[in-house]
Write a protein that holds these residues in place. Structure first.
Motif, PDB file in Angstrom:
ATOM      1  N   SER A 105      12.690  -7.153   0.220  1.00  0.00           N
ATOM      2  CA  SER A 105      11.693  -6.922   1.104  1.00  0.00           C
ATOM      3  C   SER A 105      10.893  -8.312   1.534  1.00  0.00           C
ATOM      4  N   ILE A 106       9.836  -8.614   0.953  1.00  0.00           N
ATOM      5  CA  ILE A 106       9.223  -9.785   1.150  1.00  0.00           C
ATOM      6  C   ILE A 106       9.803 -11.128   0.778  1.00  0.00           C
ATOM      7  N   CYS A 107      10.829 -11.078   0.278  1.00  0.00           N
ATOM      8  CA  CYS A 107      11.668 -12.090  -0.255  1.00  0.00           C
ATOM      9  C   CYS A 107      12.998 -12.171   0.538  1.00  0.00           C
ATOM     10  N   HIS A 108      13.178 -11.189   1.324  1.00  0.00           N
ATOM     11  CA  HIS A 108      14.534 -11.114   2.079  1.00  0.00           C
ATOM     12  C   HIS A 108      14.829 -12.298   2.779  1.00  0.00           C
ATOM     13  N   PRO A 109      15.854 -12.871   2.862  1.00  0.00           N
ATOM     14  CA  PRO A 109      16.205 -13.920   3.643  1.00  0.00           C
ATOM     15  C   PRO A 109      16.035 -13.913   5.265  1.00  0.00           C
ATOM     16  N   ASP A 110      16.115 -12.459   5.653  1.00  0.00           N
ATOM     17  CA  ASP A 110      15.870 -12.327   7.315  1.00  0.00           C
ATOM     18  C   ASP A 110      14.352 -12.395   7.501  1.00  0.00           C
ATOM     19  N   ALA A 111      13.837 -13.035   8.187  1.00  0.00           N
ATOM     20  CA  ALA A 111      12.317 -12.912   8.696  1.00  0.00           C
ATOM     21  C   ALA A 111      11.774 -11.510   9.060  1.00  0.00           C
ATOM     22  N   ALA A 112      12.773 -10.918  10.067  1.00  0.00           N
ATOM     23  CA  ALA A 112      12.210  -9.839  10.511  1.00  0.00           C
ATOM     24  C   ALA A 112      12.198  -8.445   9.619  1.00  0.00           C
ATOM     25  N   VAL A 113      13.281  -8.677   8.358  1.00  0.00           N
ATOM     26  CA  VAL A 113      12.692  -7.689   7.445  1.00  0.00           C
ATOM     27  C   VAL A 113      11.693  -8.132   6.673  1.00  0.00           C
ATOM     28  N   ARG A 114      11.238  -9.119   6.299  1.00  0.00           N
ATOM     29  CA  ARG A 114      10.114  -9.674   5.780  1.00  0.00           C
ATOM     30  C   ARG A 114       8.755  -9.042   6.577  1.00  0.00           C
ATOM     31  N   ARG A 115       8.986  -9.378   7.851  1.00  0.00           N
ATOM     32  CA  ARG A 115       7.746  -8.942   8.601  1.00  0.00           C
ATOM     33  C   ARG A 115       7.706  -7.440   8.577  1.00  0.00           C
ATOM     34  N   LYS A 116       8.689  -6.523   8.725  1.00  0.00           N
ATOM     35  CA  LYS A 116       8.610  -5.223   8.311  1.00  0.00           C
ATOM     36  C   LYS A 116       7.818  -4.816   7.179  1.00  0.00           C
ATOM     37  N   ALA A 117       8.228  -5.511   6.075  1.00  0.00           N
ATOM     38  CA  ALA A 117       7.712  -5.326   4.600  1.00  0.00           C
ATOM     39  C   ALA A 117       6.200  -5.510   4.742  1.00  0.00           C
ATOM     40  N   ILE A 118       5.619  -6.522   5.288  1.00  0.00           N
ATOM     41  CA  ILE A 118       4.311  -7.155   5.447  1.00  0.00           C
ATOM     42  C   ILE A 118       3.673  -6.063   6.302  1.00  0.00           C
ATOM     43  N   ASP A 119       4.377  -5.598   7.315  1.00  0.00           N
ATOM     44  CA  ASP A 119       3.417  -4.588   8.082  1.00  0.00           C
ATOM     45  C   ASP A 119       3.476  -3.234   7.362  1.00  0.00           C
ATOM     46  N   HIS A 120       4.279  -2.887   6.406  1.00  0.00           N
ATOM     47  CA  HIS A 120       3.888  -1.745   5.633  1.00  0.00           C
ATOM     48  C   HIS A 120       2.742  -2.149   4.526  1.00  0.00           C
ATOM     49  N   LEU A 121       2.676  -3.238   4.106  1.00  0.00           N
ATOM     50  CA  LEU A 121       1.561  -3.515   3.200  1.00  0.00           C
ATOM     51  C   LEU A 121       0.308  -3.567   3.888  1.00  0.00           C
ATOM     52  N   PHE A 122       0.352  -4.217   5.219  1.00  0.00           N
ATOM     53  CA  PHE A 122      -0.931  -3.893   6.062  1.00  0.00           C
ATOM     54  C   PHE A 122      -1.105  -2.639   6.236  1.00  0.00           C
ATOM     55  N   GLU A 123      -0.362  -1.642   6.448  1.00  0.00           N
ATOM     56  CA  GLU A 123      -0.665  -0.197   6.550  1.00  0.00           C
ATOM     57  C   GLU A 123      -1.401   0.265   5.357  1.00  0.00           C
ATOM     58  N   CYS A 124      -0.907  -0.235   4.199  1.00  0.00           N
ATOM     59  CA  CYS A 124      -1.621   0.236   2.932  1.00  0.00           C
ATOM     60  C   CYS A 124      -3.087  -0.074   2.884  1.00  0.00           C
ATOM     61  N   VAL A 125      -3.239  -1.305   3.265  1.00  0.00           N
ATOM     62  CA  VAL A 125      -4.788  -1.829   3.291  1.00  0.00           C
ATOM     63  C   VAL A 125      -5.541  -0.904   4.262  1.00  0.00           C
ATOM     64  N   ASP A 126      -4.691  -0.498   5.281  1.00  0.00           N
ATOM     65  CA  ASP A 126      -5.653   0.442   6.241  1.00  0.00           C
ATOM     66  C   ASP A 126      -5.963   1.624   5.627  1.00  0.00           C
ATOM     67  N   ILE A 127      -5.009   2.124   4.733  1.00  0.00           N
ATOM     68  CA  ILE A 127      -5.301   3.286   3.849  1.00  0.00           C
ATOM     69  C   ILE A 127      -6.572   2.823   3.015  1.00  0.00           C
ATOM     70  N   LEU A 128      -6.616   1.948   2.415  1.00  0.00           N
ATOM     71  CA  LEU A 128      -7.567   1.510   1.365  1.00  0.00           C
ATOM     72  C   LEU A 128      -8.960   1.517   2.308  1.00  0.00           C
ATOM     73  N   ASP A 129      -8.780   1.069   3.467  1.00  0.00           N
ATOM     74  CA  ASP A 129     -10.195   1.240   4.212  1.00  0.00           C
ATOM     75  C   ASP A 129     -10.464   2.686   4.589  1.00  0.00           C
ATOM     76  N   ALA A 130      -9.482   3.490   4.864  1.00  0.00           N
ATOM     77  CA  ALA A 130      -9.824   5.026   5.238  1.00  0.00           C
ATOM     78  C   ALA A 130     -10.257   5.729   4.133  1.00  0.00           C
ATOM     79  N   THR A 131      -9.636   5.291   2.793  1.00  0.00           N
ATOM     80  CA  THR A 131     -10.023   6.345   1.756  1.00  0.00           C
ATOM     81  C   THR A 131     -11.174   5.881   0.883  1.00  0.00           C
ATOM     82  N   GLY A 132     -11.512   4.592   1.168  1.00  0.00           N
ATOM     83  CA  GLY A 132     -12.649   3.829   0.356  1.00  0.00           C
ATOM     84  C   GLY A 132     -12.030   3.460  -1.231  1.00  0.00           C
ATOM     85  N   SER A 133     -10.776   3.458  -1.090  1.00  0.00           N
ATOM     86  CA  SER A 133     -10.026   2.868  -2.517  1.00  0.00           C
ATOM     87  C   SER A 133     -10.170   1.356  -2.518  1.00  0.00           C
ATOM     88  N   LYS A 134     -10.297   0.865  -3.625  1.00  0.00           N
ATOM     89  CA  LYS A 134     -10.277  -0.464  -3.817  1.00  0.00           C
ATOM     90  C   LYS A 134      -9.069  -1.348  -4.173  1.00  0.00           C
TER      91      LYS A 134
END
Length: 386
Positions: A105-134
């Motif tokens: 995922s974030i170690c994948h040789p293809d930069a596009a796949v790495r970008r997809k994985a990072i975008d998912h992790l950003f989505e998870c941080v957005d969920i932290l913001d929405a739920t108040g989780s830390k």
């Protein structure tokens, strides 16, 4: 305050986070076994988690796994949890169940796949913001199966770059918990295979990056309590994924295979000042053949029992024996605490909290299992990937 009173006071503060996926169907590589009454969505998972907290008084938060627990409105899900006496806890990412992640995922040789994985992790941080989780928990299945498949050093560079991007996206009161696993699904090399690799990346990232210890993610014979002691000493222990193992990442009920190990770990937690809200105590288990809710209740109780025994270690006598070089006396102090039957003590603690002294028996009497089996008919049961 007497020593016993202090132990009881400490036990009343203990909180164990339960994982949403433990309430769903799970199994082995060969078969997933469905059970009646299994939740069909994250809201029903919270209903079950509320029962665990109702009878244990020690499971106030629930970890989510994205996208398994994806909903349209996370603030509404957080409110649903609050209405049931719960809070949403750790947000777990998933970068291992997509065809694009076959080579990582974030170690994948293809930069596009790495970008997809990072975008998912950003989505998870957005969920932290929405739920108040830390806490955002990261586990990567990234690795290789064959020598020469990819450049090992470059994969570490990609890992560092990806983690840094996510770290920068975190809020001031949010944390990144980096998990490690020494093998599986990658068998030649794993990109985060051990606590040292996780620690090195977290150290470089900063104070908001912490290591999480999954008790099933070590080679046979590994001294996990040494790892715990070291991470606490360095201020880098963020939490635990508690489970039990006989061979590898078995995800069995915590304390089932080696309760003495769990006791030793909890002693180092207490000895090292880790019995605080800053160290997250989470379950990471799959209840494949046993009834799920009573198994989770029993798991919480197992953590409580190990903690009670660890709190009973006579640290003054232990230190005296250690300084005197009295090997047998020092070991006897530890074994005396471990061999103490703490079940009556915990029954007293529960009674003082207004709880039934026997949480499993109380759950069985409440009729919840029969109720959900009758009502949760139709739809798709939650399970791995849902």
């Amino acid at each position: 305050m007497t020593e016993l009173a202090a132990v009881k006071t400490a036990l009343k503060t203990q909180a164990v986070e339960t994982p949403s996926w433990a309430y769903g169907n799970s199994g082995t590589r060969f078969k997933v076994f469905a059970q009646p009454g299994v939740p069909r969505d994250p809201f029903e998972k919270l209903d079950d988690a509320a029962k665990v907290h109702e009878f244990t008084g020690a499971a106030p938060t629930v970890a989510l796994h994205i996208p398994w627990d994806k909903v349209d409105d996370y603030a509404a899900l957080a409110k649903y949890a609050e209405d049931r006496g719960l809070k949403l806890g750790t947000i777990n990412s998933n970068t291992f169940q997509d065809d694009d992640y076959k080579l990582g995922s974030i170690c994948h040789p293809d930069a596009a796949v790495r970008r997809k994985a990072i975008d998912h992790l950003f989505e998870c941080v957005d969920i932290l913001d929405a739920t108040g989780s830390k806490d955002l928990k990261l586990w990567f299945a990234d690795g290789t199966n064959y020598p020469g498949q990819d450049d090992l050093r470059e994969r570490q560079d990609r890992l560092a770059e990806g983690l840094a991007q996510v770290y920068e996206r975190l809020g001031d009161d949010q944390r990144m918990l980096l998990e490690y696993k020494f093998f599986e699904p990658a068998f030649y090399s794993t990109d985060v295979p051990d606590w040292g690799t996780a620690y090195a990346h977290c150290l470089k990232l900063g104070d908001k990056a912490q290591v999480v210890v999954d008790t099933g993610h070590h080679a046979p014979g590994t001294n996990i309590e040494f790892i715990v002691a070291t991470l606490l000493r360095e201020g880098k222990l963020g939490g635990f994924d508690f489970n039990s193992r006989f061979y590898a990442d078995d995800d069995l009920m915590v304390g089932a295979a080696d309760p003495f190990q769990l006791f030793r770990i909890m002693y180092e937690v207490i000895r090292g000042g880790g019995f605080t809200p800053d160290v997250a105590f989470m379950l990471d288990q799959c209840h494949n053949i046993e009834a799920k809710i009573p198994a989770i209740i029993r798991s919480v109780m197992n953590v409580q029992e190990a903690t009670a025994k660890a709190l009973l270690v006579d640290r003054s006598a232990l230190g005296e024996a250690q300084r005197a070089g009295d090997v047998l006396a020092a070991n006897a102090v530890v074994m005396d605490a471990y061999n103490t039957d703490v079940r009556p003590l915990l029954a007293e603690v529960r009674a003082e909290l207004g709880l039934d002294p026997d949480p499993v028996a109380a759950y069985r009497r409440c009729g919840w299992a029969e109720k959900i089996a009758a009502e949760r008919v139709g739809g798709q049961q939650a399970g791995w990937g849902a």
